[in-house]
Write an enzyme that holds these catalytic residues in place. Structure first.
Site, short mmCIF file in Angstrom:
data_model
loop_
_atom_site.label_atom_id
_atom_site.label_comp_id
_atom_site.label_asym_id
_atom_site.label_seq_id
_atom_site.Cartn_x
_atom_site.Cartn_y
_atom_site.Cartn_z
N GLY A 500 -2.73 0.23 -0.33
CA GLY A 500 -1.33 0.22 -0.76
C GLY A 500 -1.07 -0.79 -1.85
N GLN A 586 -1.80 -10.97 8.66
CA GLN A 586 -2.31 -9.59 8.73
C GLN A 586 -3.76 -9.58 9.22
OE1 GLN A 586 -1.75 -7.45 5.07
NE2 GLN A 586 -2.05 -5.46 6.04
N LYS A 649 -8.67 -7.28 -2.90
CA LYS A 649 -9.16 -6.20 -2.06
C LYS A 649 -8.15 -6.01 -0.92
CE LYS A 649 -13.98 -7.31 -3.11
NZ LYS A 649 -15.28 -7.82 -2.59
N GLY A 650 -8.08 -4.84 -0.37
CA GLY A 650 -7.15 -4.61 0.72
C GLY A 650 -7.55 -5.39 1.95
N GLY A 652 -5.75 -4.75 5.16
CA GLY A 652 -5.16 -4.17 6.37
C GLY A 652 -6.19 -3.76 7.40
N GLU A 653 -7.33 -3.29 6.96
CA GLU A 653 -8.33 -2.75 7.90
C GLU A 653 -9.38 -3.78 8.28
OE1 GLU A 653 -7.53 0.57 8.22
OE2 GLU A 653 -6.52 0.93 6.32
#
Lengths: 691, 170
Positions: A500, A586, A649-650, A652-653
């Site tokens: 996102g 997060q 870099k994301g 969330g995961e």
């Protein structure tokens, strides 16, 4: 190529909507309580497979306060999205228990619920299979859920396994799990003059708009100002379609469908169960000769989704011979879907536990084993890594955690009746950028209004997009207003895939660059510029991913087998952290998901009926505050100029990935008991004969 | 229908309600107080926590008629003279939220906890609010916020606002 200069990025700007959330004034999809709003309660299939032969709605319709009862008999034909889940009330066939077969609209929730119970559905039941048997007939899917091929291979893995001096073979199991965001899925829909306005709990307003527009051939506006968590479950599910179908029957009146928690175990997806057959072959000095990861996973018969659990094994470690494969067992359940760390979260349990077992077999420190097998390039496609922080995460994490102070021999530390041990598990998650967003920047009243249809599902999109826009325009965050969460601003891709912020942020930066090119530093009121998501010129040139090393300390009670996790440390290589306060939260949240996956979460299907029997928070335990102790998330400095202008870099995961393996490995170190099936419970230790 | 008279966030309401109507439905549907949310329907998650005569309750497990003659305090009634309650302020200051859906209930339960135990240890916070689930944050900042609020609410603390008594109605 460099990442952009940061003034605001990298600082802990306070969460913009924080005051709204602590005062209860942030509005979610169910908070529109306009006068005349009707409440929908669904009627759901009580069998896993069958054909509806009759529906008697007379008693329901006679109940005072009932406005309408919908069934397949009077539902209009919907457009085809290609997704079987969207074909709501389109026929008589039941594909899974809990499928919507009718709906009641009433003036109050209590009346709607009562009336739904009065609808009599007569069904010819067909034989069904709903229990996952990994030895059942499985098929090879055409693709995994992320579009990757089901199988991959290099060299001759079987021959390499036969020849390897040290071989570990083991199978690991992960169960069906449900996302359970705190906000139940909710739709408030109004149909006026062929136009549908929807307040929706969604991870993507534009993807929801497109789906509804296709289904209903109508103009659609979707709003999602605040979303109470998603974790992959808030794509567009059957409940939204049902709500809009109902709204169509009462033009001008809002219809609200707020799922109950139990309906979330039947209709909004889940992580499917897997069994992962691992084989690792190595030289005596700990060099991997061969890695194989053969996955058998559950899918739904009527809607395929194959968990890409072997995906991360394709890139984690060097080995000249390698294979991953995925086979699917179809079940008569609702469709599985993406759930936090899709593929990587369950897949890292198999790979990282097997690596731990190999380290034991080699009498090597598990950190050393991983460092010895660090690849120089992507081991399957040969691409260089844009950046790869795994080894640095292992070293930095080990030092912070105090790893070297622990004797590697299992069952050495018994303190006050608890066996203590430590373990490590690693992980990766791809760094992606989704195409298709657009951003518009308008200078008005002395402020820059940045509009993009992003979704804030709790990650903090408003806040970090404000920071990105401020730095891209070279102004203070106080000069930026970000408008998101609606299809009435330019389109935004979904909040998902840890992509996102990367996708929206890259688009905002492009728009900011154009704005400055057109108007310079002193724009006039009303000046505006827009941009679409730029392609990444380095895509296909580099392998791009986040990495982590997760460390766990575990305590297992010597008499009861109770397992606790007094300490978790995650060390992350995720590029630039845009906001340390939001980012740490997060990542910690993801790690607690890993703890919850390791110790608590399992959806239990009764194979006689196809029902998840522990379908509420009384039966499906997610980690509570009292289950959690020290959880630290830290990161290495990482400047990656190839992924996006922000260098982010994301995140969330990646927080969940590797945690369950770290905990299982720590439990082995504490007790000598190797648990290869999640969740890890007291029985695993009590039945081992070792306690 | 049953007639109930209830004080909610300092205002008196009289309404006819069905005996089966839940308090949380009454607050949301009848009074428009959507700050109190519904999370699970089974009293496990705590998202709907409010105070009933000064004690925290899960309003999905209380009938509206049971609130007859009582005082209800929701997250929307915590501010005083435009100032956030110290626990609200601490949740914002410590970033003790992400999606925000559990936050109203979490704040109401934390206020109740601090009423019972004005200076809880970390473990006492974890156990005192374990009936309120959060799926986003991992709880670390929530614990920090509750302990921060406890310090700010101590008599003589130099808070930016008067220390409010925990619990209680309007």
């Amino acid at each position: 190529m460099t990442t952009m200069d940061a003034r605001s990025m990298g600082t802990s700007v306070r969460r913009i909507e924080g005051p709204d959330k602590v005062t209860g004034t942030a509005t979610y999809a169910g908070d529109s309580v306009a006068d005349g709003t009707l409440v929908l309660h669904p009627v759901q299939a009580g069998v896993a497979r069958g054909e509806i032969t009759a529906i008697d709605t007379a008693a329901a319709q006679a109940l005072p306060g009932v406005v309408a009862v919908l069934t397949h008999r009077d539902a209009p034909t919907l457009g085809d999205t290609g997704d079987p889940e969207h074909r709501v009330l389109q026929g008589t066939t039941i594909h899974h228990r809990g499928q919507y077969v009718a709906a009641v609209l009433a003036e109050h929730a209590e009346v709607a619920a009562e009336a739904a119970r009065l609808v009599v559905v007569t069904v010819d039941e067909n034989p069904s299979t709903t229990g996952f048997d990994p030895d059942a007939q499985a098929y090879t899917p055409s693709a995994l859920a992320n579009g990757q091929p089901p199988d991959s291979g290099v060299g001759d893995p079987d021959a390499a396994l036969a020849a390897a001096p040290v071989v570990v073979r083991a199978s690991y199991a992960t169960p069906m799990e449900h996302h359970n965001p705190m906000e139940p899925h909710t739709t408030t829909a109004t149909w006026v003059d062929g136009r549908i306005e929807v307040f929706e709990a969604t991870q993507g307003v534009e993807s929801s708009r497109q789906t509804l527009a296709t289904l209903f051939d109508a103009e659609v506006v979707v709003h999602a100002s605040h979303v109470g968590g998603g974790f992959g479950s808030k794509g567009l599910h059957a409940g939204t379609v049902l709500a809009v179908l109902a709204a169509r029957t009462v033009p001008g009146r809002p219809v609200r469908f707020a799922l109950g928690r139990r309906q979330m175990f039947e209709t909004v997806g889940y992580r499917p169960a897997t069994v992962q057959h691992m084989a690792l072959g190595a030289s005596r000095d700990g060099r991997l000769e061969v890695v194989t990861h053969d996955v058998v996973g559950a899918t739904a018969r009527y809607k395929e989704f194959v968990e890409p659990a072997g995906g991360s094994t394709r890139s984690m470690y060097a080995a000249p011979h390698r294979r991953t494969s995925h086979r699917a067992v179809p079940l008569d359940l609702d469709g599985p879907t993406y759930m936090r760390g899709p593929g990587e979260a369950p897949g890292s349990f198999g790979l990282e536990c097997a690596m731990d077992e190999l380290a034991v077999a080699l009498d090597l420190d598990p950190i050393d084993l991983r460092v010895r097998n660090e690849p120089e390039v992507h081991p399957e496609n040969g691409l260089p890594f844009s950046s790869r922080g795994l080894v640095e995460c292992l070293h930095a994490g080990a030092e912070r955690f105090g790893w070297s102070s622990w004797d590697r021999t299992p069952r050495r530390r018994l303190v006050d009746g608890w066996w203590h041990g430590v373990g490590v598990g690693c992980g990766t998650f791809p760094t992606l950028r989704f195409p298709g967003s657009a951003a518009e920047i308008t200078f008005t009243g002395g402020r820059y209004v940045v509009a993009i249809g992003a979704a804030d599902i709790g990650q903090g999109a408003r806040t970090v997009l404000t920071q990105i826009a401020a730095d891209a325009l070279g102004v203070d965050v106080g000069s930026i207003t970000v408008e998101i969460g609606s299809t009435q601003v330019p389109v935004g891709s979904i909040a998902g895939g840890s992509a996102g912020t990367a996708s929206w942020g890259s688009t905002v930066v492009e728009a900011a660059d154009r704005f400055r090119d057109k108007y310079g530093e002193n724009p006039d009121d009303g000046d505006h510029a827009d941009a679409a998501t730029p392609d990444n010129p380095w895509a296909g040139e580099y392998a791009m991913a986040a990495y982590c090393a997760q460390f766990a300390e575990v305590a297992v009670h010597a008499d009861t087998g109770e397992i606790r996790v007094p300490r978790l440390l995650g060390m992350f290589g995720v590029g630039r952290i845009l906001n340390p306060t939001l980012g740490r939260s997060q990542l910690q949240g993801g790690m607690v998901w890993g703890l919850s996956m390791a110790l608590h979460e399992e959806s239990v299907v009764d194979p006689r009926f196809g029902e998840v029997i522990n379908h509420d928070f009384a039966g499906y335990h997610v980690a509570s505050n009292a289950d959690v102790r020290v959880v630290e998330a830290e990161w290495i400095d990482e400047d990656d100029p190839y992924i996006n202008p922000m260098g982010a870099k994301g995140i969330g995961e990646i927080g969940i990935v590797g945690v369950s393996a770290a905990i299982a490995n720590a439990a082995y170190h504490a007790t000598g008991v190797r648990v290869r099936s999640l969740p890890i419970t007291c029985d695993d230790f009590l039945t081992s004969g070792l306690l | 229908m049953a007639r109930i008279r209830t004080t909610v966030d300092g205002l008196v309401y009289e309404d006819d309600v069905e005996p089966r109507m839940l308090l949380v439905q009454y607050l949301r549907e009848r009074l428009g107080k959507t700050g109190t949310v519904i999370g699970c329907d089974t009293s496990n998650c705590g998202a709907c926590t409010v105070h009933l005569d000064g004690l925290s309750v899960k309003s999905c497990s209380v009938l509206a008629v049971q609130a007859n003659g009582s005082e209800v305090l929701t997250v929307e009634g915590l501010e005083r003279d435009g100032q956030l309650h110290p626990v609200q302020q601490a949740f914002h200051d410590n970033h003790a939220l992400q999606c925000g859906y559990c936050t109203p209930g979490m704040i109401m339960q934390s206020i109740d906890l601090l009423g019972d135990n004005p200076d809880p240890t970390e473990q006492e916070v974890r156990e005192g609010i374990e009936g309120n689930l959060c799926r986003c944050t991992g709880y670390q900042n929530i614990v920090r916020a509750v302990q921060d609020a406890a310090q700010k609410m101590k008599p003589g603390a130099t808070a930016s606002q008067p220390a409010s008594v925990a619990g209680g109605g309007a």
